[in-house]
Structure formats: C-alpha cells, structure tokens
Scaffold this motif. Structure first.
Motif, short mmCIF file in Angstrom:
data_model
loop_
_atom_site.label_atom_id
_atom_site.label_comp_id
_atom_site.label_asym_id
_atom_site.label_seq_id
_atom_site.Cartn_x
_atom_site.Cartn_y
_atom_site.Cartn_z
N GLY A 1 33.43 35.26 10.02
CA GLY A 1 32.35 34.86 10.93
C GLY A 1 31.93 33.43 10.75
N ILE A 2 31.82 32.99 9.51
CA ILE A 2 31.41 31.60 9.26
C ILE A 2 32.46 30.63 9.75
N THR A 3 33.74 30.95 9.56
CA THR A 3 34.81 30.05 10.00
C THR A 3 34.80 29.88 11.51
N THR A 4 34.62 30.95 12.25
CA THR A 4 34.60 30.84 13.71
C THR A 4 33.39 30.05 14.19
N VAL A 5 32.24 30.23 13.54
CA VAL A 5 31.04 29.48 13.92
C VAL A 5 31.24 27.99 13.69
N LEU A 6 31.78 27.63 12.52
CA LEU A 6 32.00 26.22 12.21
C LEU A 6 33.05 25.60 13.13
N THR A 7 34.08 26.36 13.47
CA THR A 7 35.10 25.83 14.37
C THR A 7 34.53 25.57 15.76
N MET A 8 33.69 26.48 16.24
CA MET A 8 33.05 26.25 17.54
C MET A 8 32.14 25.03 17.50
N SER A 9 31.45 24.83 16.40
CA SER A 9 30.60 23.64 16.26
C SER A 9 31.44 22.37 16.30
N THR A 10 32.61 22.40 15.68
CA THR A 10 33.50 21.23 15.69
C THR A 10 34.01 20.93 17.09
N ILE A 11 34.36 21.97 17.84
CA ILE A 11 34.84 21.77 19.21
C ILE A 11 33.75 21.16 20.08
N ILE A 12 32.54 21.67 19.96
CA ILE A 12 31.42 21.14 20.75
C ILE A 12 31.14 19.69 20.41
N THR A 13 31.16 19.38 19.11
CA THR A 13 30.92 17.99 18.67
C THR A 13 32.00 17.06 19.18
N GLY A 14 33.27 17.50 19.13
CA GLY A 14 34.37 16.65 19.59
C GLY A 14 34.30 16.36 21.08
N VAL A 15 33.91 17.34 21.87
CA VAL A 15 33.81 17.12 23.31
C VAL A 15 32.66 16.16 23.63
N ASN A 16 31.53 16.34 23.01
CA ASN A 16 30.37 15.48 23.31
C ASN A 16 30.54 14.07 22.77
N ALA A 17 31.40 13.89 21.77
CA ALA A 17 31.61 12.53 21.22
C ALA A 17 32.27 11.60 22.23
N SER A 18 33.06 12.15 23.15
CA SER A 18 33.75 11.32 24.14
C SER A 18 33.05 11.32 25.49
N MET A 19 31.81 11.77 25.53
CA MET A 19 31.06 11.85 26.78
C MET A 19 29.78 11.04 26.68
N PRO A 20 29.28 10.55 27.81
CA PRO A 20 27.98 9.85 27.78
C PRO A 20 26.86 10.83 27.49
N ARG A 21 25.77 10.31 26.96
CA ARG A 21 24.62 11.15 26.60
C ARG A 21 23.74 11.37 27.84
N VAL A 22 24.20 12.25 28.69
CA VAL A 22 23.46 12.54 29.91
C VAL A 22 22.38 13.58 29.61
N SER A 23 21.37 13.62 30.48
CA SER A 23 20.22 14.48 30.24
C SER A 23 20.34 15.83 30.94
N TYR A 24 21.50 16.13 31.53
CA TYR A 24 21.70 17.41 32.18
C TYR A 24 22.88 18.16 31.54
N ILE A 25 23.00 19.43 31.87
CA ILE A 25 24.03 20.28 31.27
C ILE A 25 25.31 20.17 32.09
N LYS A 26 26.42 19.99 31.39
CA LYS A 26 27.72 19.93 32.03
C LYS A 26 28.35 21.32 32.04
N ALA A 27 29.35 21.48 32.90
CA ALA A 27 30.04 22.78 32.99
C ALA A 27 30.71 23.14 31.68
N VAL A 28 31.30 22.17 31.01
CA VAL A 28 31.95 22.46 29.72
C VAL A 28 30.93 22.84 28.67
#
Length: 449
Positions: free
Chosen positions: A284-311
């Motif tokens: 359970g901990i491994t899957t949670v940390l992996t999902m956190s890494t995926i979310i961080t990686g996607v947002n690192a290459s995106m502008p800091r917009v104030s609305y929610i994106k589909a991804v």
C-alpha cells in the motif's frame, strides 16, 4: 632702404613660387572623401535624392493600401509553461510608391537587398504580443526589395518570432489550442495606412512538411480587425490563426497507464491474508508513493494554473483509490484485533468443553445447540478460515444457550454480536473497488474524449 627693395622683391617672388608649387602639384592634391559614397546608377534611376522618403507615399491624401501575404516556413515550438509559440515565416508587403517609378523599355523590375531599404519608405510592421523576434542574417540579411517601373513595390523578409498564446489547459492533455500571430502598423493609423490580406485566406501559405511532436496542426486561417488605442486611434490588425490538437498517445504511456497500473496493483492486497502485515502494508505504501511521484512529475512540466486540469482529475481520483485501499486494510486489521480480544474474553468465561463431540453433529441437533436449520445457515455465513475458528464459534453458541452461562454472560442475540467477519470486507473490496474504478473511467473518457 632703397638698396634692399630689389632683394625684398626677389624673396617675395621665391615664396610665391614655393607656395604655388606645393599646393597645386598633383602629388599634394587632396584625395576625395571616401566616406561619402557616390550614388549608384540604380539610385540615380530611382531619383532617391529628389524625394523625401521619411514621409509615406501620397502624404496628406487617402490612406495607402498595403497588402500582406505570409509563407509559414516552420512552427518550431509550443510551450505550455511559457504559454507561447515560435514561428519562422516569410513576410511580404505590397504597395505602390510613385516616387520610385522609373523608365523602362522592357517593363522589367529591379531587385535590391537591404541596403536600399534603409533609404526609402517601407511599412513599419510589428508583431503584437511578441516576446522575441529577429530577421535572419545568414549569410546576409534575408531582405528583398523589388521595384517595378510603375512604382509597385514588393518588400519581403524572413522572420522568426516568438509570440504569446493564451492556452486553456482545463482539458489537458485532451485539449485543442488555437493560437494567433497578430501583425499591425506601429505608427500609421487607418487614416494613413490600410493594411489588408492581399488574397484573403489564400494569402497564407504553409509548408506541407510542418509537423510537431506533441500536436497535430488542424488548420490555418486569416482574419482582419481594427484595434483601438485610446491615445493614438484605430489601427488595422491582421491575424494568423492556427488550431492545434494534442497527441494523446505520449500521455497514455507516460501518465495514464502507469496510474492505472498502480491502482490495479493496490487491489492485490485484497487477496493477501489479513495477518500478512509485512506484505500488505509495504504494498500500500509503495503504490501511494508511486502515485505521488507521477502527480509531481506531471505538474513539474506544467504552468501553475489556478484551475483543475483533466489529467489532475484522473491522477487524483486514482490516488484516492490507492489511498482507500490502504485505509481498507487498516480497517480490516483493526476489526480483526477487536475480534480477537472479544474471543479471548469469551474463552476465559467458557466452561470446560472437553466432553463435547463433533461440532457438526451439535449444529444439527436443536436440543443441544438451540438452533434450527435456519440458524445453521445464519451462523454459517460468518465462516472463519482459520483452523478451529468454526469450532470456537459453535462452542460459544452452546455456552450462550446454557442457563448457567446466561447468568455469567450478558444476554445477547447469539454469537453474531461477538463475531465480526473481517474477511467479508476484503471480499466486497475485490468487487467494489474495480467496479467503481471502471465506472469512473467510463465517465471520464466519455466526457473528455
């Protein structure tokens, strides 16, 4: 004094001869000023010095029409972070300046480079909302001026411009973006200069080999509008619009598939024995940390917009599913611990059961158990896979029906209030979690695809 007069005359004569020889000799003649280049034959033919080219053609009269056409050479980059694009294009201007008309027997035009451009009037075009732009200068300035005998002028230059593109990323990466390149005169209002597309939509030409790694170019088109500035007035503005549709395959491989696999991996814990804490907790901990890494990686290459994106919706819902699978095991483990305590207390209150026979026979005999066939089915629904679990449950039922035990144990509705089937939580989770996630995917892709 009279005696020295002839001598003085001879001295004056010699001095006069010396100066005449020095200043008028070809050796000592002053060389011409080479910094002042003479007019070329073409400039003499165009009578460059006869007119004031700081003023527009037909100054004081109607606005001069300036036609424009564009050849898009390449669309280099599209940046979501900076919200801009870079384009290389050939920008061509067409107008008529009678001051440049000349006599020609064969009606042949003359072509010049950037050196003559600096000496005549040309339209002062600029790119609205541009961040950077430059005229190519390899191997020379990429500028061409063509003058026809009747005074018609073609002015062409090769430009690379980086301009702003306001993007709506609410559907990213399943989005379609429309960007615009805007061309306008900087100094001349519509009273002095009328800017227009020379051939309408046909004024915009593109190279068929233009392609982008992340986008599919759907279409190019042109429009014309008036722009108003409160301090200067109205200006003609030309627009080049192009529509881009993002390729989804890259994001399926890099974002959606890994997130889906992490959610499916979190379901594996539902099939692992609840007592295998070292197996279920790290999973359970491994899957949670992996999902956190995926979310961080996607947002690192995106502008800091104030609305929610589909991804963001997909990743955060997936994260919630993974997190709930960890919470599910925490609930199972806690309820199992509570159940073990209740069973331990119950065993301490039970009398010796050494003389009791086969538990199956006891369940069939209502005189011993106090339960009929319906009670057998009821108690059987709380099966416990551990060895001896069923026997302990039956013994508890027997003890609760003993009159002597009812005085020691608080009356209840049998063993149902004591036994909690923690395995049922895992069984239901094996169906509920995948079903809910599949339903979410159906809704998500039907909305955004």
């Amino acid at each position: 004094l009279i005696m020295y007069i002839p001598i003085i005359k001879q001295v004056i004569l010699h001095i006069h001869l010396f100066f005449c020889t020095f200043f008028y000799s070809p050796i000592y003649k002053r060389s011409p000023d080479m910094t002042k280049s003479p007019m070329t034959k073409s400039e003499q033919l165009l009578r460059i010095d006869d007119h004031d080219f700081t003023m527009r053609p037909a100054f004081g009269g109607p606005p001069i029409p300036v036609g424009v056409d564009v050849q898009v050479e390449s669309l280099d980059t599209i940046s979501e972070v900076d919200m801009d694009f870079t384009m290389t294009l050939y920008l061509r201007h067409y107008w008529k300046d009678e001051r440049l008309s000349f006599q020609s027997t064969n009606n042949q035009s003359m072509t010049f480079d950037s050196r003559l451009v600096k000496k005549i009037w040309v339209p002062d075009m600029f790119f609205v909302h541009s961040k950077r732009s430059f005229i190519h200068d390899t191997t020379t300035d990429n500028v061409m001026l063509r003058v026809y005998p009747d005074g018609n002028v073609l002015y062409s230059l090769r430009v690379t411009v980086t301009a702003m593109c306001n993007m709506d990323l609410s559907r990213f990466p399943l989005d379609t973006q429309t960007c615009s390149l805007e061309i306008e005169s900087y100094a001349y209002t519509d009273d002095d200069l009328m800017l227009y597309w020379k051939k309408g939509n046909e004024s915009l030409n593109t190279d068929d080999r233009i392609s982008l790694s992340q986008f599919l170019i759907q279409k190019f088109h042109t429009t014309t509008k008036l722009a108003f500035y409160s301090s200067t007035g109205w200006y003609n503005r030309l627009y080049i619009h192009f529509t881009l549709r993002r390729h989804i395959f890259f994001f399926l491989l890099q974002t959606y598939f890994p997130a889906t696999l992490m959610v499916m991996l979190s379901w594996v814990s539902f099939w692992i024995d609840r007592r295998a804490v070292p197996a279920r907790v790290p999973l359970g901990i491994t899957t949670v940390l992996t999902m956190s890494t995926i979310i961080t990686g996607v947002n690192a290459s995106m502008p800091r917009v104030s609305y929610i994106k589909a991804v963001d919706i997909y990743l955060w819902v997936s994260f919630v599913f993974v997190f709930l699978s960890v919470i599910e095991y925490a609930a199972v483990n806690y309820l199992s611990t509570v159940q073990e305590r209740k069973e331990r207390k119950l065993r301490e209150r039970l009398p010796c059961t050494c003389g009791i026979g086969d538990p199956d026979e006891m369940m069939i005999d209502p005189q011993i158990t106090g339960y009929g066939s319906m009670d057998i089915n009821t108690t059987g629904n709380y099966g416990m896979p551990e060895n001896g679990g069923r026997q302990e449950r039956i013994l508890a039922q027997v003890s609760l029906n003993d009159p002597q035990m009812t005085r020691q144990v608080k009356p209840s509705r049998g063993y149902v209030n004591i036994w909690i089937d923690t395995h049922a939580i895992d069984k239901y989770s094996r169906v509920v979690f995948p079903g809910a996630y599949i339903l979410f995917n159906i809704i998500y892709w039907s909305i955004y695809s």
